[in-house]
Design a protein around this motif. Structure first.
Motif, short mmCIF file in Angstrom:
data_model
loop_
_atom_site.label_atom_id
_atom_site.label_comp_id
_atom_site.label_asym_id
_atom_site.label_seq_id
_atom_site.Cartn_x
_atom_site.Cartn_y
_atom_site.Cartn_z
N ARG A 1 52.60 44.35 46.70
CA ARG A 1 52.51 43.10 45.94
C ARG A 1 51.12 42.97 45.34
O ARG A 1 50.84 43.40 44.25
N SER A 2 50.23 42.35 46.07
CA SER A 2 48.85 42.25 45.57
C SER A 2 47.99 43.37 46.12
O SER A 2 47.01 43.78 45.50
N GLN A 3 48.39 43.91 47.28
CA GLN A 3 47.64 44.99 47.90
C GLN A 3 48.49 46.25 47.91
O GLN A 3 49.71 46.20 48.03
N ASP B 1 46.04 48.02 39.17
CA ASP B 1 45.06 46.96 39.38
C ASP B 1 45.17 46.29 40.75
O ASP B 1 44.51 45.27 41.00
N LYS B 2 45.97 46.83 41.64
CA LYS B 2 46.14 46.21 42.96
C LYS B 2 44.87 46.36 43.81
O LYS B 2 44.04 47.24 43.56
N GLU B 3 44.76 45.54 44.82
CA GLU B 3 43.62 45.59 45.71
C GLU B 3 43.64 46.89 46.50
O GLU B 3 44.68 47.38 46.91
#
Length: 775
Positions: free
Chosen positions: A216-218, A122-124
């Motif tokens: 991390r988020s990306q 689900d990361k960017e």
């Protein structure tokens, strides 16, 4: 009077194709409403990769534009997602609150990308590749980022990677199998495709299992199960699709993996149908265009009240371009009972062909680099054709044109746009089309994925060839051929040609010497007369049909000569003299027998005379004409340099005597011979082998290898035929009498009881004992 309201959920290729068929059949029957969740009209999803690669724009891949819907009175509701169906009061409801009543409902909800449960999915900048919006996202990412990874080495993944390369990104394909496109190709074709794509700049990590998406988020890269890593700024997941069934399931419509339908695309709910990737028919849901279009036709006919054969399922196939490379795959290419019968590789041209069978029926095929034969092979797979229809015809003028000629008129050439051979040839003939591009412009054939373009080009050539030969005569034929033609000079198949030649001979019976003389002195002028009688397209035939006609004439003539005269010394001397007069029958090429043996193993291990048996067979079979080249291998033991199991006829010495095998092949396709019989002496072994070869001569097609003949006639049937002692003798004598040097003494030896077995002292032959032991 109000019309029946037909509502379609889904504006994709399958649902709209069904609507097109309904309009063509009964345009004023229904009030049609279509709901689609994308904000655009119907487009060709297969062509998204072409948009990504810069070859097409969105407008280029639109199948039906806004005007089409308006012209046919269709109300299209775009950007609307249906989230409820009330099957009792018969209405649907969208997420935005729209309600629509229906009389008949078609579910064409398609499928969505399968999202594996990988940590970090689900990361960017982790995305799928399924819609036009996905193309836009990938294009935007390419302006900022450079390194991309594609999870999935199937067709969709490779097309996505090729698009990323075009956008200027580095593209690494990660696949969990040992080679790419493993569901459609074998390892050889997969490796050839990989090599080609690597030259385009693509890189591959094979047999890799993605354990985690790092960042991390990306997204920053991939971590694999073996501990290795791959740096990546964009990840495209293309590992498959899953049917969209949630709407149907929560509405009370029966589902399994997809929405369950019968042979007329009906669900378990009255007046509700399903078609396309969301439908499951007889346990199978299809993700290819051709089956979806076939379903759409059946459903349209059903809804228009017209009689239609039930949908029985489809043979999965792909005929397309993968990043500019022509690839074709059809049917079963692996699994239990699947065997290879043809496998050819041309490293210079970069082409590969493989044809597979199951239970002696053509079940699958793979083509790489040159897919002109794809449609013809698909037809063989679809009808489960006999292996004999694959018999090679070397020397044919143009294999691609022959493949085009072999298609029936109703055969679909372009599955994407549903264009038949008849439609293409009609357009070429009526509009004077000269090339594949003009055919595409006129008929749309090859206008989508481009996989059928080689066949379209072959049809252009074939149509012009027919027109130059036949003038203004109508080119198209409505009768479907039951046999593959011997060559482009005729429409006759091998069985029909043999029968026609036999009738010619039967109409002018002559004496034994006359028939023998006619046979041995047959020259080109005589063959030309015969071709004229048979209605040949070419006055002098070609390198394929001339030797076939000569061979069938020879076999048919020999069978007409009375047996007692054929075996007389007079007939043998007559034929030997004629041989010399005619220059050794060198007017046409012929196939003969090669006998090989190995005397390196000490014969003291076995009580056999390998050299004597080899000399006997060589003398008896030398210059005896065969349908196809025949290799006879004689091995004094299992450690011999000559392998008896991969010869057309193999004789293997054993402590019990001799084992005789038939149907082996040492080259592609590699075949292991099967046990034909067991003999105690060299003489008995020679009898069995010679009888088998004569039966092969009488019943095989010209140029049909012995291994293919055993599969066409079925090996057990051949073996049982040879069980008859008297028939076995007659077959052997048929070859023996052709060779003056074979010796009447050998014939007399055949007539003794020495070839009988010692099985309880009865008259049971060696082959009968072999049958009992083998069973």
């Amino acid at each position: 009077m109000s019309k029946t309201k037909l509502v379609i959920i889904g504006n994709g290729m399958a649902g709209v194709k069904c609507v097109e068929e309904i309009i063509a059949l009964k345009p004023d029957t229904y009030e049609i409403v279509i709901y689609g969740n994308e904000p655009r009209p119907n487009y060709n999803r297969i062509m998204l990769s072409k948009v990504l690669q810069g070859e097409h724009s969105l407008q280029d891949i639109i199948i039906n534009d806004w005007t089409w819907y308006k012209e046919h009175g269709i109300r299209l509701c775009t950007g609307e997602t249906v989230n409820r169906i009330d099957i009792h009061t018969k209405y649907i409801e969208t997420e935005s609150g729209l309600r629509e009543a229906y009389d008949i409902l078609i579910l064409a909800t398609g499928s969505s990308p399968f999202v594996p449960s990988i940590p970090g999915i689900d990361k960017e900048r982790v995305m799928s590749f399924r819609t036009m919006d996905d193309c836009t996202r990938m294009s935007n990412y390419s302006k900022t980022y450079r390194k991309a990874a594609v999870i999935g080495g199937g067709l969709l993944g490779l097309e996505a990677a090729r698009g990323l390369l075009h956008l200027g990104m580095e593209a690494a394909v990660v696949h969990n199998a040992p080679y790419i496109m493993n569901r459609q190709l074998d390892q050889k074709a997969g490796q050839m495709l990989q090599h080609e794509l690597e030259t385009q700049g693509m890189s591959f990590l094979l047999a890799k299992k993605t354990q985690k998406i790092i960042g991390r988020s990306q997204v920053q890269g991939l971590l694999f199960a073996d501990g290795s890593r791959l740096e990546a700024e964009v990840v495209v997941v293309a590992v498959g699709i899953q049917p969209n069934v949630d709407l149907a399931r929560k509405s009370g419509i029966a589902t399994n993996r997809a929405i369950m339908v019968d042979d007329y695309m009906r669900t378990n709910v009255p007046d509700v149908y399903a078609v396309g990737e969301c439908a499951e028919h007889r346990g199978i849901s299809y993700g290819l265009v051709a089956p979806l279009y076939e379903q759409g036709k059946v459903l349209a006919l059903t809804l228009c009240g017209q009689k239609t054969p039930e949908y029985k399922g489809s043979v999965p196939y792909s005929q397309l371009k993968v990043s500019g490379v022509d690839v074709f795959s059809a049917g079963e290419i692996s699994g239990e009972g699947v065997q290879t019968v043809i496998q050819t590789f041309d490293g210079i041209r970069g082409t590969y062909k493989k044809v597979l069978t199951k239970a002696d029926k053509v079940c699958g095929a793979i083509l790489f680099g040159d897919t002109a034969e794809g449609t013809a092979l698909l037809g063989l797979v679809q009808r489960g054709a006999e292996v004999a229809e694959l018999a090679p015809r070397e020397g044919a003028p143009d294999p691609a044109e022959m493949a085009a000629a072999a298609l029936s008129d109703e055969e679909t050439v372009c599955a994407c746009n549903n264009v038949t051979k008849a439609a293409i040839m009609k357009a070429i003939q009526e509009d004077g089309l000269q090339n594949a591009d003009q055919v595409k412009e006129r008929t749309k054939a090859s206008g989508s994925c481009g996989g059928c373009r080689p066949m379209v080009a072959a049809l252009v050539k074939h149509t012009h060839h027919l027109k130059s030969n036949d003038g203004d005569r109508t080119i198209l034929q409505t009768k479907k051929k039951t046999e593959v033609p011997v060559c482009s000079c005729t429409e006759l198949g091998h069985a029909e040609l043999k029968q026609a030649l036999d009738q010619i001979l039967a109409s002018s019976e002559e004496c034994v010497e006359g028939l023998a003389h006619q046979l041995a002195t047959t020259r080109q002028t005589d063959l030309t007369v015969i071709m004229q009688k048979l209605g040949w397209n070419s006055a002098h035939g070609c390198a394929v049909c001339r030797p076939a006609i000569h061979y069938y004439l020879q076999v048919s003539t020999q069978l007409r000569i009375k047996r007692e005269n054929l075996t007389s010394e007079h007939a043998a001397v007559e034929q030997a003299a004629i041989w010399q007069q005619s220059g050794g029958r060198n007017t046409v090429p012929f196939h003969e027998v090669q006998v090989r043996w190995d005397d390196r193993i000490p014969l003291s291990l076995y009580d056999t005379d390998t050299g004597g048996l080899a000399e006997q067979l060589h003398a008896g079979l030398h210059r005896v004409e065969m349908p196809s080249p025949v290799n006879v291998g004689i091995a004094p033991g299992t450690g011999s340099l000559v392998s008896a199991l991969v010869q057309d006829i193999g004789l293997l010495a054993s402590p019990a005597g001799w084992e005789i095998y038939a149907g082996g092949h040492a080259e592609h396709p590699i075949k292991e011979g099967r046990l034909l019989g067991v003999a105690e002496t060299e003489l008995q072994a020679a009898l069995i082998a010679t009888a088998c070869l004569q039966w092969y001569r009488q019943t095989a097609w010209y140029d049909e290898p012995l291994w293919a003949w055993t599969e066409r006639l079925e090996f057990m049937s051949i073996r049982e035929t040879l069980l008859d002692d008297q028939f076995q003798m007659e077959l052997a004598k048929g070859i023996i009498a052709e060779r003056q040097g074979w010796g009447n003494g050998f014939i007399r030896e055949f007539r003794t009881d020495s070839f009988k077995t010692s099985c309880q002292g009865d008259s049971m032959s060696i082959l009968q004992c072999a049958m009992q032991n083998d069973s």
